[in-house]
Design an enzyme around this catalytic site. Structure first.
Site, PDB file in Angstrom:
ATOM      1  CG  HIS A 169      -0.380   0.907   2.488  1.00 53.07           C
ATOM      2  ND1 HIS A 169       0.141  -0.540   3.649  1.00 53.07           N
ATOM      3  CD2 HIS A 169      -0.512   1.519   3.117  1.00 53.07           C
ATOM      4  CE1 HIS A 169       0.555   0.248   4.641  1.00 53.07           C
ATOM      5  NE2 HIS A 169       0.170   1.568   4.656  1.00 53.07           N
ATOM      6  CE  LYS A 173       1.612   5.009   3.001  1.00 54.13           C
ATOM      7  NZ  LYS A 173       0.912   5.403   3.908  1.00 54.13           N
ATOM      8  CD  GLU A 207       3.439   2.139  12.478  1.00 55.84           C
ATOM      9  OE1 GLU A 207       2.367   2.266  12.049  1.00 55.84           O
ATOM     10  OE2 GLU A 207       4.017   1.125  12.713  1.00 55.84           O
ATOM     11  CG  ASP A 226       4.698  -5.343  10.007  1.00 59.15           C
ATOM     12  OD1 ASP A 226       3.254  -5.645   8.776  1.00 59.15           O
ATOM     13  OD2 ASP A 226       4.054  -4.510  10.480  1.00 59.15           O
ATOM     14  CG  HIS A 231       5.554  -1.257   4.244  1.00 56.15           C
ATOM     15  ND1 HIS A 231       4.249  -1.527   2.500  1.00 56.15           N
ATOM     16  CD2 HIS A 231       4.914  -1.495   4.723  1.00 56.15           C
ATOM     17  CE1 HIS A 231       3.467  -1.853   3.545  1.00 56.15           C
ATOM     18  NE2 HIS A 231       3.728  -2.459   4.306  1.00 56.15           N
ATOM     19  CE  LYS A 331       3.729  -2.371  13.923  1.00 61.16           C
ATOM     20  NZ  LYS A 331       3.077  -1.684  12.978  1.00 61.16           N
TER      21      LYS A 331
HETATM   22  C1  BG6 Z   1       1.373  -2.131   7.588  1.00 63.96           C
HETATM   23  C2  BG6 Z   1       2.147  -2.733   8.491  1.00 63.96           C
HETATM   24  O1  BG6 Z   1       1.276  -2.809   6.383  1.00 63.96           O
HETATM   25  O2  BG6 Z   1       1.409  -0.886   7.480  1.00 63.96           O
HETATM   26  C3  BG6 Z   1       1.639  -2.077  10.000  1.00 63.96           C
HETATM   27  O3  BG6 Z   1       1.150  -3.994   8.629  1.00 63.96           O
HETATM   28  C4  BG6 Z   1       1.851  -0.344  10.213  1.00 63.96           C
HETATM   29  O4  BG6 Z   1       2.297  -2.411  10.645  1.00 63.96           O
HETATM   30  C5  BG6 Z   1       1.428   0.112   8.329  1.00 63.96           C
HETATM   31  O5  BG6 Z   1       1.310   0.026  11.347  1.00 63.96           O
HETATM   32  C6  BG6 Z   1       1.787   1.232   8.237  1.00 63.96           C
HETATM   33  O6  BG6 Z   1       1.006   1.826   7.149  1.00 63.96           O
HETATM   34  P1  BG6 Z   1       0.790   3.077   6.844  1.00 63.96           P
HETATM   35  O7  BG6 Z   1      -0.030   4.191   5.919  1.00 63.96           O
HETATM   36  O8  BG6 Z   1      -0.166   3.990   8.760  1.00 63.96           O
HETATM   37  O9  BG6 Z   1       2.006   4.469   7.162  1.00 63.96           O
END
Ligand code: BG6
Length: 477
Positions: A169, A173, A207, A226, A231, A331
């Protein structure tokens, strides 16, 4: 005339569908961007279409910011439902409900991706005369190199690579896509992004959030699987790739793969030097006391899952030779920050030696992906006054202008999946190379323990040890 294409949400009663997919589709409907499309929910609940629509409506009222009843009436007229699983009976029922082109979105637990892909194909749903059929898959794609390869082998038995859309995802963005646009559309940026001018690159996804109820998934996965494998590796490829000459899905992905292929492999003996991991202990995050990871409900008291992971990578090609790329994610850190930051080499500052001392902070070009989406250039200018002194100034360009409509990552990706634009989806070789880079680290981390860091802090001290001399992590807070 061909029937309208269908978007089949497999796992339509689940959390991903309810929290992210339906709201994204609803917003596309609201902004007039949802093409002629039938939405088919597919799940094991023995609902009828009415019960499913009531479920979708309840989710939208909860999670779609612009919910309104008039729009709902229009949206709901597209929705139908099929109850079933991936056995022959379930997929046959699904097959009867679908005519024409269709995308099957697997909003399912990863352990049934292979079964779903096989089940759909066994019912012949992977092809239709003269129409397209696509399979959309969420991360995680495997839990290591071997399982990723096994999953790919199972899917590719029936589905061609160009039918499979692997979602990350972050690629949906807008601010991640803007890295490429800003790099490639401006004559003054790209010529500077190479080892001659750039001293280091820091890619961060920090985060303040903890587990958000995803205990069983996260405790088996950890931060490297994760976030880093997918990402952060994707942001890394966007930051480092050679400019493609055309905007074409395969050309673009070829260039991303070239970056991953050029990454210097991490030898087992170097893991301690080039990778760092941590686990949060109790602390204060955003002003509230929070428990340590091992004290979270449902976590094994001796869990050695890392909640922070960092890597130092080198891209052994002409452009980036010798420039460290630092990737970190965690995290319960001090702030929510997602960014890609290029630090430039210091210019000869002979001129200012007398007034400022020998060193100044370096210049940075920062792509802020979250929050305060912007491009910042940290530069130096004269301090107003009678003496010649410098001070840092930030040339700040917010991403959004007044009146701009921003689309969430899932809106972009759903639209691209339906329209067949494969450029924001991950090709299997990208997945494979990303696992190859990470695998020696995961192997080394099978033993030992992550370093502890206080919740709400900048991360474990061990993360500093992977930096080259003279480099410091950009502060999060
Ligand atoms: C997800 C992870 O793919 O991406 C999560 O599994 C994470 O742990 C999240 O919190 C972060 O995405 P975003 O778009 O909130 O930065």
């Amino acid at each position: 005339m061909s029937p309208a294409p269908s978007l089949v949400i497999c796992g339509a009663s689940g959390d991903l569908a309810g929290r992210l997919l339906f709201p994204a589709l609803f917003h596309l409907e609201q902004t007039g961007r949802l093409p002629d499309l039938a939405l088919v929910g597919f799940a094991v609940e023995s609902w009828d279409a009415e019960a499913f629509r009531a479920h979708v409506r309840e989710r939208l009222q909860r999670f779609a910011p612009g919910y309104d009843d008039a729009l709902w009436r229009r949206f709901s007229s597209r929705i139908s439902y099929v109850a079933g699983d991936f056995s022959a009976g379930g997929t046959a029922a699904l097959g009867r409900a679908i005519r024409g082109s269709a995308a099957f979105y697997l909003a399912l637990p990863p352990k049934i991706f292979a079964e779903a892909a096989q089940g759909l194909a066994a019912a012949g749903l992977h092809r239709a005369q003269g129409e397209w059929r696509r399979l959309v898959i969420e991360k995680p794609f495997g839990v290591d190199l071997a399982t990723a390869r096994a999953l790919d082998a199972s899917i590719s038995e029936h589905w061609k690579e160009e039918q499979v859309l692997r979602i990350d995802h972050f690629l949906g963005k807008e601010t991640a896509q803007n890295i490429l646009v800003f790099r490639l559309a401006n004559g003054f940026v790209e010529p500077l992004l190479n080892s001659r001018y750039v001293a280091q690159v820091q890619i961060t996804a920090a985060e303040t959030l903890g587990l958000e109820g995803r205990v069983s998934y996260y405790d088996g996965a950890g931060a490297a699987r994760d976030m880093l494998q997918n990402h952060l590796m994707q942001l890394f490829t966007l930051a480092a790739l050679e400019p493609p000459s055309v905007w074409d899905a395969d050309v673009l992905r070829e260039h991303k793969v070239e970056v991953l292929r050029a990454v210097r492999p991490i030898a087992p003996d170097d893991v301690g030097r080039l990778a760092a991991r941590g686990q949060y202990g109790p602390g204060r995050c955003l002003g509230a006391e929070v428990p340590g990871y091992r004290d979270e409900a449902g976590i094994r008291p001796a869990s050695s899952t890392e909640t922070f992971a960092a890597l130092r990578l080198y891209v052994d090609n002409w452009r980036w030779r010798g420039v460290p790329f630092y990737l970190r994610s965690g995290k319960r850190l001090a702030a929510d920050v997602t960014e890609v930051a290029f630090q430039f080499r210091e210019p000869p500052r002979m001129l200012f030696r007398e007034v400022d001392g020998a060193t100044l902070d370096p210049n940075w070009l920062i792509f802020r992906i979250k929050p305060n989406e912007a491009i910042d250039l940290v530069a130096f200018a004269k301090q107003p006054g009678l003496s010649l002194e410098t001070r840092p100034v930030t040339l700040h360009t917010p991403y959004l202008d007044k009146g701009d409509v921003e689309y969430a990552a899932y809106e972009q990706l759903l639209l691209d999946a339906i329209e067949g634009d494969r450029s924001p989806f991950i090709r299997y070789d990208e997945v494979d190379f990303a696992w190859q880079i990470l695998q020696p680290v995961l192997d080394a981390w099978k033993t030992g323990e992550p370093a502890s860091y206080a919740a709400g802090s900048e991360g474990p001290a061990t993360a500093d040890a992977l930096l080259e001399p003279g480099h410091r992590w950009r502060p999060l807070a």
